[in-house]
Scaffold this active site. Structure first.
Site, short mmCIF file in Angstrom:
data_model
loop_
_atom_site.label_atom_id
_atom_site.label_comp_id
_atom_site.label_asym_id
_atom_site.label_seq_id
_atom_site.Cartn_x
_atom_site.Cartn_y
_atom_site.Cartn_z
N HIS A 22 0.48 -1.27 0.33
CA HIS A 22 0.07 -0.17 -0.32
C HIS A 22 0.75 1.13 0.21
O HIS A 22 0.81 2.24 -1.27
CB HIS A 22 -0.81 -0.18 1.04
N ASP A 58 -4.07 -7.59 -7.00
CA ASP A 58 -5.57 -7.99 -7.34
C ASP A 58 -5.16 -7.46 -9.31
O ASP A 58 -6.81 -6.45 -9.72
CB ASP A 58 -6.57 -7.09 -6.69
N GLN A 78 -8.91 -7.78 -10.59
CA GLN A 78 -9.44 -6.17 -9.86
C GLN A 78 -9.67 -5.17 -10.62
O GLN A 78 -10.34 -4.30 -11.07
CB GLN A 78 -9.60 -5.99 -8.26
N SER A 104 0.64 -8.55 1.56
CA SER A 104 -1.10 -9.01 1.53
C SER A 104 -2.47 -8.48 2.92
O SER A 104 -1.15 -9.45 3.51
CB SER A 104 -1.94 -10.54 1.17
O1 PAF Z 1 -8.22 -3.51 -2.99
C1 PAF Z 1 -8.80 -3.54 -1.92
O2 PAF Z 1 -8.65 -3.44 -0.86
C2 PAF Z 1 -10.26 -3.38 -2.15
O3 PAF Z 1 -11.00 -3.86 -3.08
C3 PAF Z 1 -10.82 -1.79 -2.68
C4 PAF Z 1 -10.29 -1.47 -4.34
C5 PAF Z 1 -10.18 -0.66 -1.55
C6 PAF Z 1 -12.04 -1.55 -2.66
O4 PAF Z 1 -12.56 -1.96 -1.10
#
Ligand code: PAF
Length: 285
Positions: A35, A150, A153, A185
């Site tokens: 992050h 992800d 996603q 993660s």
């Molecule tokens: O990847 C994540 O942490 C979540 O799926 C997100 C994109 C913040 C949406 O809740």
């Protein structure tokens, strides 16, 4: 950095930005260096950055998974305070703030939403689309950053931005790994010490399966991967797939790979009760 729990507070903070490039990093908290790499990139590229921390209930198809999702807000704020600047914002909304009423929107991403995670976590991407489109509406970023870990996603969110006409650039950032290869993660914190020690097998077995795919096809590669994972007590493969990163169309053989597209090995593995996903790009060199 500023911290706010309300949309009004966020709007006030952002109203003082003037004409700068607005960056956005949505998260569910339990932050790790993956992050922080997204936040650092946003800080480098944008005049103002908003980081949201919101554990989105609508994307959990399993209530137990939602209940035990790690929540470490004080530590998260501390980590962010080391990378965010004075005018950047941490947005920590409540469920009521994001969903004052039930969100009944249904998104159809076609194949993108059906394969892999879509098959095993029904409703998951609809929930992701609900929260991300809502957050985009609130934050109105010029650019938003997501991790390539992800993989699916990221493809879904690119499709979402196109579908909803939200004027936001979606940037995918490389997966950050621990020194032993395990993809970072938030769920890693839930692993037992034994499973944590064994978990790098996921990355190494993916890499080890790559040449088998190129030479003999997906079934041989999947068999190799499943065999390696099966050597660890308590580990189980949920899926092993090879797809391109645009339409997520599977490739059974190297000859199925469409020229000009990037292909990834994508896996989901249960380590005890903890579900981990990971992917690596297939290198043709
Ligand atoms: O990847 C994540 O942490 C979540 O799926 C997100 C994109 C913040 C949406 O809740």
């Amino acid at each position: 950095m500023n911290t706010t729990e309300t949309i009004a507070g966020l709007r006030f903070c952002l109203s003082t930005a003037g004409k700068v490039r607005q960056g956005f990093v949505p998260t569910m908290g339990a932050l790790h260096h993956g992050h922080i790499a997204l936040v650092e990139r946003a800080v480098n590229e944008c005049g103002r950055v908003t980081v949201s921390i919101f554990v989105n209930p609508t994307q959990f198809n399993d209530k137990r998974d939602l209940d035990r999702y790690p929540r470490t807000v004080d530590r998260d704020k501390e980590m962010l305070s080391r990378v965010l600047r004075e005018n950047d914002v941490v947005f920590l909304p409540s469920v009521m703030e994001i969903y004052p009423g039930e969100d009944k929107r249904v998104f159809d991403f076609g194949n993108l939403g059906r394969v892999m995670e879509g098959e095993y976590r029904p409703g998951h991407f609809n929930g992701v689309a609900q929260v991300v489109s809502r957050l985009f509406d609130i934050v109105k970023p010029d650019v938003a950053y997501f991790g390539e870990k992800d993989f699916q996603q990221l493809a879904v969110i690119k499709a979402l931005a196109e579908k909803t006409g939200q004027r936001v650039e979606i940037v995918g950032c490389p997966t950050v790994r621990e020194s032993d290869g395990l993809a970072m993660s938030s769920r890693n914190a839930l692993l037992t010490p034994e499973h944590r020690a064994a978990a790098p097998v996921i990355y190494h077995a993916m890499l080890g399966s790559q040449n088998l795919f190129l030479e003999k096809g997906k079934e041989a590669a999947r068999e190799f991967f499943t065999g390696k994972i099966g050597e660890v007590d308590g580990f189980r493969v949920q899926y092993y797939e090879i797809t391109d990163d645009t339409d997520l169309v599977p490739a059974d053989y190297a000859s199925d790979m469409i020229k000009g597209r990037n292909y990834h090995i994508c896996v989901a593995v249960y380590a005890g009760g903890v579900r981990l996903i990971d992917n690596v790009r297939i290198s043709l060199e």
